[in-house]
Design a protein around this motif. Structure first.
Motif, PDB file in Angstrom:
ATOM      1  N   SER A   1       4.547   9.872  44.674  1.00  0.00           N
ATOM      2  CA  SER A   1       4.059  10.728  45.755  1.00  0.00           C
ATOM      3  C   SER A   1       5.027  10.748  46.927  1.00  0.00           C
ATOM      4  CB  SER A   1       2.703  10.215  46.253  1.00  0.00           C
ATOM      5  OG  SER A   1       1.768  10.266  45.210  1.00  0.00           O
ATOM      6  N   MET A   2       5.203  11.952  47.464  1.00  0.00           N
ATOM      7  CA  MET A   2       5.994  12.135  48.675  1.00  0.00           C
ATOM      8  C   MET A   2       5.055  12.525  49.802  1.00  0.00           C
ATOM      9  SD  MET A   2       9.496  14.129  47.817  1.00  0.00           S
ATOM     10  CE  MET A   2       9.413  14.797  46.181  1.00  0.00           C
ATOM     11  N   LEU A   3       5.252  11.920  50.951  1.00  0.00           N
ATOM     12  CA  LEU A   3       4.542  12.302  52.169  1.00  0.00           C
ATOM     13  C   LEU A   3       5.562  12.203  53.276  1.00  0.00           C
ATOM     14  CD1 LEU A   3       2.111  13.010  53.914  1.00  0.00           C
ATOM     15  CD2 LEU A   3       1.536  10.593  53.966  1.00  0.00           C
ATOM     16  N   SER A   4       6.034  13.363  53.745  1.00  0.00           N
ATOM     17  CA  SER A   4       7.147  13.327  54.676  1.00  0.00           C
ATOM     18  C   SER A   4       7.320  14.659  55.382  1.00  0.00           C
ATOM     19  CB  SER A   4       8.436  13.008  53.899  1.00  0.00           C
ATOM     20  OG  SER A   4       9.477  12.649  54.749  1.00  0.00           O
ATOM     21  N   ARG A   5       7.994  14.589  56.502  1.00  0.00           N
ATOM     22  CA  ARG A   5       8.464  15.816  57.146  1.00  0.00           C
ATOM     23  C   ARG A   5       9.519  16.436  56.256  1.00  0.00           C
ATOM     24  NH1 ARG A   5      10.336  14.800  63.154  1.00  0.00           N
ATOM     25  NH2 ARG A   5      11.168  16.790  62.588  1.00  0.00           N
ATOM     26  N   ASN A   6       9.539  17.763  56.216  1.00  0.00           N
ATOM     27  CA  ASN A   6      10.518  18.473  55.400  1.00  0.00           C
ATOM     28  C   ASN A   6      11.103  19.601  56.247  1.00  0.00           C
ATOM     29  OD1 ASN A   6      12.047  19.668  53.425  1.00  0.00           O
ATOM     30  ND2 ASN A   6      10.335  20.144  52.070  1.00  0.00           N
ATOM     31  N   PRO A   7      12.234  19.328  56.921  1.00  0.00           N
ATOM     32  CA  PRO A   7      12.858  20.370  57.747  1.00  0.00           C
ATOM     33  C   PRO A   7      13.566  21.401  56.863  1.00  0.00           C
ATOM     34  CG  PRO A   7      14.183  18.381  57.787  1.00  0.00           C
ATOM     35  CD  PRO A   7      12.967  18.081  56.957  1.00  0.00           C
ATOM     36  N   ILE A   8      12.817  22.346  56.329  1.00  0.00           N
ATOM     37  CA  ILE A   8      13.308  23.223  55.266  1.00  0.00           C
ATOM     38  C   ILE A   8      14.483  24.119  55.667  1.00  0.00           C
ATOM     39  CG2 ILE A   8      11.157  23.180  53.973  1.00  0.00           C
ATOM     40  CD1 ILE A   8      10.464  25.866  55.184  1.00  0.00           C
ATOM     41  N   LEU A   9      14.713  24.312  56.951  1.00  0.00           N
ATOM     42  CA  LEU A   9      15.864  25.112  57.356  1.00  0.00           C
ATOM     43  C   LEU A   9      17.174  24.328  57.266  1.00  0.00           C
ATOM     44  CD1 LEU A   9      14.507  27.204  60.355  1.00  0.00           C
ATOM     45  CD2 LEU A   9      14.803  27.877  57.969  1.00  0.00           C
ATOM     46  N   GLU A  10      17.087  23.031  57.152  1.00  0.00           N
ATOM     47  CA  GLU A  10      18.282  22.205  56.939  1.00  0.00           C
ATOM     48  C   GLU A  10      18.574  22.224  55.437  1.00  0.00           C
ATOM     49  OE1 GLU A  10      17.680  18.340  58.696  1.00  0.00           O
ATOM     50  OE2 GLU A  10      17.018  19.250  60.574  1.00  0.00           O
ATOM     51  N   THR A  11      19.250  23.280  55.004  1.00  0.00           N
ATOM     52  CA  THR A  11      19.392  23.531  53.570  1.00  0.00           C
ATOM     53  C   THR A  11      20.372  22.591  52.882  1.00  0.00           C
ATOM     54  OG1 THR A  11      21.052  25.228  54.031  1.00  0.00           O
ATOM     55  CG2 THR A  11      18.751  25.954  53.778  1.00  0.00           C
ATOM     56  N   ASN A  12      21.351  22.026  53.608  1.00  0.00           N
ATOM     57  CA  ASN A  12      22.366  21.193  52.965  1.00  0.00           C
ATOM     58  C   ASN A  12      21.881  19.785  52.634  1.00  0.00           C
ATOM     59  OD1 ASN A  12      24.340  23.143  52.834  1.00  0.00           O
ATOM     60  ND2 ASN A  12      25.060  22.720  54.897  1.00  0.00           N
ATOM     61  N   HIS A  13      21.036  19.214  53.477  1.00  0.00           N
ATOM     62  CA  HIS A  13      20.576  17.858  53.211  1.00  0.00           C
ATOM     63  C   HIS A  13      19.336  17.549  54.031  1.00  0.00           C
ATOM     64  CE1 HIS A  13      20.342  13.477  53.771  1.00  0.00           C
ATOM     65  NE2 HIS A  13      20.729  13.449  52.525  1.00  0.00           N
ATOM     66  N   ARG A  14      18.308  17.087  53.348  1.00  0.00           N
ATOM     67  CA  ARG A  14      17.132  16.568  54.035  1.00  0.00           C
ATOM     68  C   ARG A  14      16.573  15.428  53.193  1.00  0.00           C
ATOM     69  NH1 ARG A  14      16.360  21.725  52.168  1.00  0.00           N
ATOM     70  NH2 ARG A  14      14.522  22.030  50.874  1.00  0.00           N
ATOM     71  N   GLU A  15      15.965  14.472  53.868  1.00  0.00           N
ATOM     72  CA  GLU A  15      15.469  13.278  53.191  1.00  0.00           C
ATOM     73  C   GLU A  15      13.963  13.187  53.347  1.00  0.00           C
ATOM     74  OE1 GLU A  15      15.931   8.688  54.169  1.00  0.00           O
ATOM     75  OE2 GLU A  15      17.820   9.588  53.514  1.00  0.00           O
ATOM     76  N   LEU A  16      13.268  12.943  52.244  1.00  0.00           N
ATOM     77  CA  LEU A  16      11.815  12.826  52.239  1.00  0.00           C
ATOM     78  C   LEU A  16      11.417  11.441  51.734  1.00  0.00           C
ATOM     79  CD1 LEU A  16      12.522  15.954  51.897  1.00  0.00           C
ATOM     80  CD2 LEU A  16      10.180  16.155  51.167  1.00  0.00           C
ATOM     81  N   ALA A  17      10.321  10.919  52.278  1.00  0.00           N
ATOM     82  CA  ALA A  17       9.864   9.575  51.926  1.00  0.00           C
ATOM     83  C   ALA A  17       8.996   9.584  50.671  1.00  0.00           C
ATOM     84  CB  ALA A  17       9.071   8.978  53.085  1.00  0.00           C
ATOM     85  N   ILE A  18       9.205   8.593  49.820  1.00  0.00           N
ATOM     86  CA  ILE A  18       8.336   8.342  48.669  1.00  0.00           C
ATOM     87  C   ILE A  18       7.433   7.195  49.061  1.00  0.00           C
ATOM     88  CG2 ILE A  18       8.245   7.561  46.275  1.00  0.00           C
ATOM     89  CD1 ILE A  18      10.975   9.001  45.947  1.00  0.00           C
ATOM     90  N   VAL A  19       6.128   7.409  48.957  1.00  0.00           N
ATOM     91  CA  VAL A  19       5.161   6.447  49.506  1.00  0.00           C
ATOM     92  C   VAL A  19       4.248   5.793  48.471  1.00  0.00           C
ATOM     93  CG1 VAL A  19       5.179   7.559  51.764  1.00  0.00           C
ATOM     94  CG2 VAL A  19       3.508   8.285  50.049  1.00  0.00           C
ATOM     95  N   GLY A  20       4.385   6.137  47.208  1.00  0.00           N
ATOM     96  CA  GLY A  20       3.530   5.519  46.203  1.00  0.00           C
ATOM     97  C   GLY A  20       3.771   6.119  44.844  1.00  0.00           C
TER      98      GLY A  20
END
Length: 185
Positions: A131-150
């Motif tokens: 499961s991922m629960l995270s902010r997702n700055p979708i306009l940052e198309t080159n790189h964004r990091e999302l948290a895996i929480v379980g």
């Protein structure tokens, strides 16, 4: 206090401590197994329009108009069921599904909170998910990091991160995902 009553009180205290010890010891022997690190690579194939969209609007603020220039207004809630593929092409082998919610939370800057279960339908991790629960700055198309929480199955007690990069944004939005997961065997 008479001696018989004192003996009863002591007996009850000892009985309570015995039960407490038994209960706590029954949980002490559970083992999660050996921790391991898994690296995964796949592509989200998100279709926003057409006959079979994979992401649909389910709620929006009152009096808000959704159109091409305002697809993610503050407060909009989308449900998604997006295929995950091995390769970049939409007809690549499907290895799983991303199912969950995306909520537009940015008032001044486009920002989405992503609550998604990544479930695998083939291969080594078939039947398991994380499961991922995270902010997702979708306009940052080159790189964004999302948290895996379980996770569940082979991803029990998962934690980690997913690095996302938008590859194409036409009728199908293709997002490349490189995932690092710490979990137990």
């Amino acid at each position: 206090m008479n001696s018989e009553r004192m003996n009863n009180v002591i007996f009850l205290h000892l009985l309570f401590l015995f039960v407490l010890t038994i209960v706590s010891q029954s949980h002490a022997h559970y083992s999660l197994g050996k921790e391991k690190v898994t690296h995964l690579h796949f592509f989200f194939q998100e279709r926003l329009n057409g006959d079979h969209p994979t992401t649909v609007l389910v709620a929006k603020p009152k009096d808000t108009i959704i159109n091409a220039s305002n697809t993610l207004p503050f407060g909009a809630v989308y449900v998604l069921d997006v295929p995950l593929t091995e390769g970049l092409e939409p007809n690549s082998k499907v290895v799983g599904q991303a199912q969950g919610l995306a909520v537009s939370v940015g008032q001044d800057k486009l920002m989405v909170v992503f609550m998604v279960d990544i479930g695998f339908t083939s291969g080594e991790f078939n039947g398991s998910s994380f499961s991922m629960l995270s902010r997702n700055p979708i306009l940052e198309t080159n790189h964004r990091e999302l948290a895996i929480v379980g996770g569940r199955g082979k991803f029990r007690m998962a934690r980690g991160f997913a690095e996302h990069r938008t590859v194409t944004a036409t009728t199908t939005v293709v997002v490349e995902s490189n995932v690092t997961i710490f979990h137990y065997e």
